[in-house]
Scaffold this motif. Sequence first.
Motif, PDB file in Angstrom:
ATOM      1  N   SER A  36      29.661  32.808  23.489  1.00 43.53           N
ATOM      2  CA  SER A  36      29.461  33.878  22.512  1.00 43.53           C
ATOM      3  C   SER A  36      30.687  34.768  22.381  1.00 43.53           C
ATOM      4  N   SER A  37      30.488  35.800  21.611  1.00 41.09           N
ATOM      5  CA  SER A  37      31.533  36.798  21.506  1.00 41.09           C
ATOM      6  C   SER A  37      31.323  37.878  22.564  1.00 41.09           C
ATOM      7  N   ARG A  38      30.191  37.812  23.259  1.00 37.84           N
ATOM      8  CA  ARG A  38      29.942  38.851  24.277  1.00 37.84           C
ATOM      9  C   ARG A  38      30.579  38.429  25.595  1.00 37.84           C
ATOM     10  N   VAL A  39      31.877  38.248  25.553  1.00 28.86           N
ATOM     11  CA  VAL A  39      32.587  37.699  26.706  1.00 28.86           C
ATOM     12  C   VAL A  39      32.514  38.612  27.939  1.00 28.86           C
ATOM     13  N   PRO A  40      32.758  39.932  27.807  1.00 32.62           N
ATOM     14  CA  PRO A  40      32.757  40.769  29.009  1.00 32.62           C
ATOM     15  C   PRO A  40      31.435  40.704  29.769  1.00 32.62           C
ATOM     16  N   GLU A  41      30.314  40.705  29.025  1.00 34.81           N
ATOM     17  CA  GLU A  41      29.012  40.658  29.682  1.00 34.81           C
ATOM     18  C   GLU A  41      28.838  39.330  30.407  1.00 34.81           C
ATOM     19  N   THR A  42      29.240  38.256  29.728  1.00 33.25           N
ATOM     20  CA  THR A  42      29.100  36.942  30.339  1.00 33.25           C
ATOM     21  C   THR A  42      29.922  36.848  31.616  1.00 33.25           C
ATOM     22  N   LEU A  43      31.138  37.417  31.563  1.00 32.51           N
ATOM     23  CA  LEU A  43      31.991  37.362  32.749  1.00 32.51           C
ATOM     24  C   LEU A  43      31.358  38.122  33.905  1.00 32.51           C
ATOM     25  N   GLN A  44      30.739  39.253  33.571  1.00 33.90           N
ATOM     26  CA  GLN A  44      30.052  40.031  34.607  1.00 33.90           C
ATOM     27  C   GLN A  44      28.929  39.215  35.237  1.00 33.90           C
ATOM     28  N   PHE A  45      28.182  38.551  34.373  1.00 32.46           N
ATOM     29  CA  PHE A  45      27.101  37.695  34.838  1.00 32.46           C
ATOM     30  C   PHE A  45      27.644  36.608  35.775  1.00 32.46           C
ATOM     31  N   LEU A  46      28.781  36.002  35.350  1.00 34.09           N
ATOM     32  CA  LEU A  46      29.375  34.942  36.160  1.00 34.09           C
ATOM     33  C   LEU A  46      29.765  35.467  37.536  1.00 34.09           C
ATOM     34  N   GLN A  89      21.067  28.431  32.576  1.00 33.66           N
ATOM     35  CA  GLN A  89      19.917  29.200  32.101  1.00 33.66           C
ATOM     36  C   GLN A  89      20.341  30.342  31.186  1.00 33.66           C
ATOM     37  N   ASN A  90      21.601  30.713  31.268  1.00 34.21           N
ATOM     38  CA  ASN A  90      22.107  31.785  30.414  1.00 34.21           C
ATOM     39  C   ASN A  90      22.605  31.181  29.102  1.00 34.21           C
ATOM     40  N   PRO A  91      22.022  31.569  27.985  1.00 29.62           N
ATOM     41  CA  PRO A  91      22.409  30.955  26.703  1.00 29.62           C
ATOM     42  C   PRO A  91      23.856  31.274  26.302  1.00 29.62           C
ATOM     43  N   MET A 115      27.229  23.860  44.458  1.00 31.77           N
ATOM     44  CA  MET A 115      27.874  23.743  43.159  1.00 31.77           C
ATOM     45  C   MET A 115      26.843  23.403  42.083  1.00 31.77           C
ATOM     46  N   ASN A 116      25.964  22.444  42.432  1.00 34.45           N
ATOM     47  CA  ASN A 116      24.958  22.045  41.454  1.00 34.45           C
ATOM     48  C   ASN A 116      24.015  23.187  41.128  1.00 34.45           C
ATOM     49  N   ALA A 117      23.595  23.902  42.195  1.00 35.29           N
ATOM     50  CA  ALA A 117      22.674  25.014  41.976  1.00 35.29           C
ATOM     51  C   ALA A 117      23.322  26.085  41.107  1.00 35.29           C
ATOM     52  N   PHE A 118      24.586  26.351  41.387  1.00 34.80           N
ATOM     53  CA  PHE A 118      25.330  27.348  40.610  1.00 34.80           C
ATOM     54  C   PHE A 118      25.357  26.938  39.134  1.00 34.80           C
ATOM     55  N   GLU A 119      25.672  25.650  38.911  1.00 36.17           N
ATOM     56  CA  GLU A 119      25.733  25.131  37.551  1.00 36.17           C
ATOM     57  C   GLU A 119      24.390  25.299  36.832  1.00 36.17           C
ATOM     58  N   GLU A 120      23.315  24.950  37.579  1.00 33.31           N
ATOM     59  CA  GLU A 120      21.984  25.071  36.990  1.00 33.31           C
ATOM     60  C   GLU A 120      21.700  26.503  36.565  1.00 33.31           C
ATOM     61  N   ARG A 121      22.040  27.443  37.493  1.00 34.44           N
ATOM     62  CA  ARG A 121      21.793  28.851  37.203  1.00 34.44           C
ATOM     63  C   ARG A 121      22.554  29.291  35.941  1.00 34.44           C
ATOM     64  N   LEU A 122      23.806  28.850  35.826  1.00 29.10           N
ATOM     65  CA  LEU A 122      24.607  29.240  34.670  1.00 29.10           C
ATOM     66  C   LEU A 122      23.976  28.735  33.380  1.00 29.10           C
TER      67      LEU A 122
END
Lengths: 224, 815
Positions: B647-657, B507-509, B498-505
């Motif tokens: 951001s407003s770039r929600v679809p991209e962020t969701l894909q990243f997630l 990193q994405n602005p 969980m912590n690692a996942f959080e850290e990775r997230l």
Amino acid sequence: MIQLSNIERYYKSGPLTTWVLRDINLRIREGEFVTVMGPSGSGKTTLMNLIGMLDEPDGGEYFFLNEPVHKFNERKRTDLHKHYIGFVFQAYHLIDELTVYENIETPLLYRGVKSADRKAMVAEVLDRFNIVAKKDLFPGQLSGGQQQLVGVARAIIGKPKLLLADEPTGNLHSSQGEMIMNLFAQLHREGMTIIQVTHNENNARYGTRLIELRDGFVREDRTV
Amino acid sequence: MLIHYIKIAARNLWKNRGYSFITLSGLAVGMACCFLLWLYVHHERHYDDFHPTGERLYRVDYHADFSGSAFVLGRIPAPIAPLLPDNFQQIEQVARLYPRSISVREAGSDKQFELENAMFADSTVQAVFGLSFLQGNPATALNRPFSLVLTEETAQRLFETTDVLGRQVLLANGGPYAVTGVVRGFPDNAHVHFDCLAPYRNMVDAEPPHAREPLRNVLASNWLASHSYTYVLLKKGADPERVNAAFPDFLKRFGDKNFLEKQAFKLFPVRDIHLHSASVGEPEPLANPVYLRMFQIIGLLVLLIACINFVNLSTATYLGRVREVGVRKVMGAGQGSLIGQFLGETLLLSFLAFLAALVLVQALLPYFGAMMDISLAYKPWSNWPLTLLFVGTFLVAGLLAGSYPAFFASRFRPAEIFSSKGGQAKGGSNWLRKTLIVTQFSVGIALISGTLIVLAQLNYWKNLPLGFDHAQVISVPLSSANINSLFAPGDSTLRARMNAFEERLKQNPEVGEVTLSSGLPGFGAARHPIRTDKISTEDNVFLQALSVDYDFAQTYRLKAIAGRTFGKEYGTDHIEGFLVNELALKILKWNTPEEALGKRLVRGGKEGKVVGVIENFHTAGFQQALEPLVLEVSPGTFTTFSIRLQSSRVPETLQFLEKTWAEFFPEKAFEYEFLDEQLAGNYLEERRLARLGGNFAGVAIFLSCFGLFGLISLSVRQRTKEIGIRKVLGASVAGLVGLLSKDFLKLVLVALLIAAPVAWYLMEQWLTDFAFRISMPWWVFAVAGAAAVLVAFATVGMQGVRAALADPVKSLRSE
């Protein structure tokens, strides 16, 4: 056939009593052709309605074919008039939504005549009145005279003993009126009892007896 | 004779096309609305009627009475079911169902789905419910471990075909399971649904390895935990009460002696669950019988309005036919045959309306279903009891609506008709028609104001601050919905992941704050016993408690009014830190926030001290009051990520997630929901009520105007001569319209006076249930009244103007 004794009819509005008919005593025999005349408001139409059993007197006795009509209830009166009396109106009073054929047929329906008999009877009357070609038209498509012809046809289809006509030619041109009156004369010759109301002296001449009403009283009653 | 009547009826309908259309469509719309609502109510009232084992089917409910508060649970401890058939001679079969959501994929494929309703079930489930198998052998389908029965829909979803016997499937990465059957899923009106059935004992294999042994113990010997839905098929003619009566002895023999006084088990008819169950933890939402009754009444009211119209409009057209009545009487028609004729006509008309209503119902069903959030179907033949009800409705409506005009029309005496030259007859009993109009508008106004009040209340809720910042937050469930995880000790690797996942997230602005918690704010929280130095166990204080990660307060922007919020840097918060909200102070008997700081607090078995006091925020929908709350950091109980999207770039962020999720949590499909939408779900029932009320209020007012239109036409017809005379004497058009409208507007005002207090009373009852409610908005009645007056005036005015503009020469012409 008809016996009226001391017939009276009035309307009460508040303390006022308006007399329409007073102390009418009449005896009409079978086969007579009676004309009722008189000025507006003298009670002609009311008298016709009483005789035709569409209305009830407020007093007096009415015998029709020796039956005490004044003692009958509505159902019995309806029964009596549907078998013995035919009506012809000044305004024809055909049913607009029915064809000529259906208008003429209607009284037979209420009498419960069988379908085959009905067809024969209507065909015969249509033929006699020369309106076979018009049988599928609606009243609105006919002239006044033709409408009244249908009205008479409808009135006599059930072979009534008594024909009541309330100003039958009042809405017609004179030539059409004459045609209707000739028809009445013919029916009379065949033995039908007729009572007509009219303003027209000429029409009165077709009758055998003249009754003049004024203010609800019989003013004159004479044979013509 | 009959043909004659039908002929004249048809010709009259055609002649008065306008009226006929209004009458017919009004009645059709009214019937259709009523039918739709009844369909819905019927649907709700006939839940679980489809089981072939029907009236012998019961669920064992768990009546628990711990810590002084009694409640009923839908699930019972797991060890009970296998003992039942041998110990109760009335019981033929028993089947346990354990539902959870689970991630599923075909072996060898990497496409993973989340199945919401995976059921681990005893192999007897097919006998108990009488499942209908499309493929596979019902008798043996679930006998062997790692077998799997799919519904048609699930098979389609997974394999895009239903010809799937023998195919291999992984559940939560375990298995493989071999497909041994395809069944028809339960229809919409079942209290429980399943996507697939797997052998009961395999639920252990769906857990992570470290959790399996504890779960086996639970299944074998935990007589306390409410665990599985347990269904019982009684033998024919067996009495459920005798089973209930024998349960205490059964418990004495097999159960845990410590709980004997506090446990009871009772059979509950499966057919009654949807409407009458009082159990906590139902698999699906139940119906509210009060709302059902309300819907039924609304349906009846709309039908009533439509019938009133029918009476009014029929009477209006019959007035034009008094001459016909007179002529028929002269020609020998008795009252009976006239009544027959007119009743026949209204029945014919209402029959046409009935047919139109059936067509309308079929056409409107999808929209109505969408409005009520269910899928409804109506097949007249297979649904014949309902069809019979509809036919009955049409007959009653036709006869009721027809009898008044029929008797009214046949009562005229021909002498009166002819003597008044031209067939102008008096209007009949005016008060009756006035009463009808007032009734109609009262219903319409009451429905409008009720709907407005519901909308005002919803709007109020929408603008009320929840006390935490929920904008742009998505929630991601950490594991499938599965109460078995409660029995597992914490997974030591999970916290690290969980912590690692959080850290990775981070990193994405595009990703804002990320936090974890045992539940989401706004959806309640379990209550736990609380002790302090001032409060002892005997005080029985149970407070809502939520386990949250260190950054929970930052993520949801919660403020401390004393002390601090949690922080990793203090080192001990996860062991002994507690936060309480302002409301908790009072119950825990601390006078000021500062006084609470550093005080000892024991939540269940966890002892610690208060490190901060936070502002109140809403832990549930606004229907409920604010509640005292305790927060702590217990990573083992975390269930859900809250992630704020920047951001407003929600679809991209969701894909990243989703991509990142698959890296860290391959055993679980990525699911997310926007918190805003989830919160809106708290008001589903109220919103449904508003939509329903709004639509039917519209129909009611619309139909009332139909009726009003008929009446004003009638009145205009009756007063043609008067209008003519007035015109000749110099009346203006405006004056005449006013003259004609005045009476009707008065009626609408009377309706308002009747409707307002009734609506006020009923809606006050409705509002009383809510902790956060508006005060009765009086403007609502003004608006509803004004709307009714306006619509009525538009209807009346139109006809009035037409009458007033008519040529007086025509209306005064005598024959």
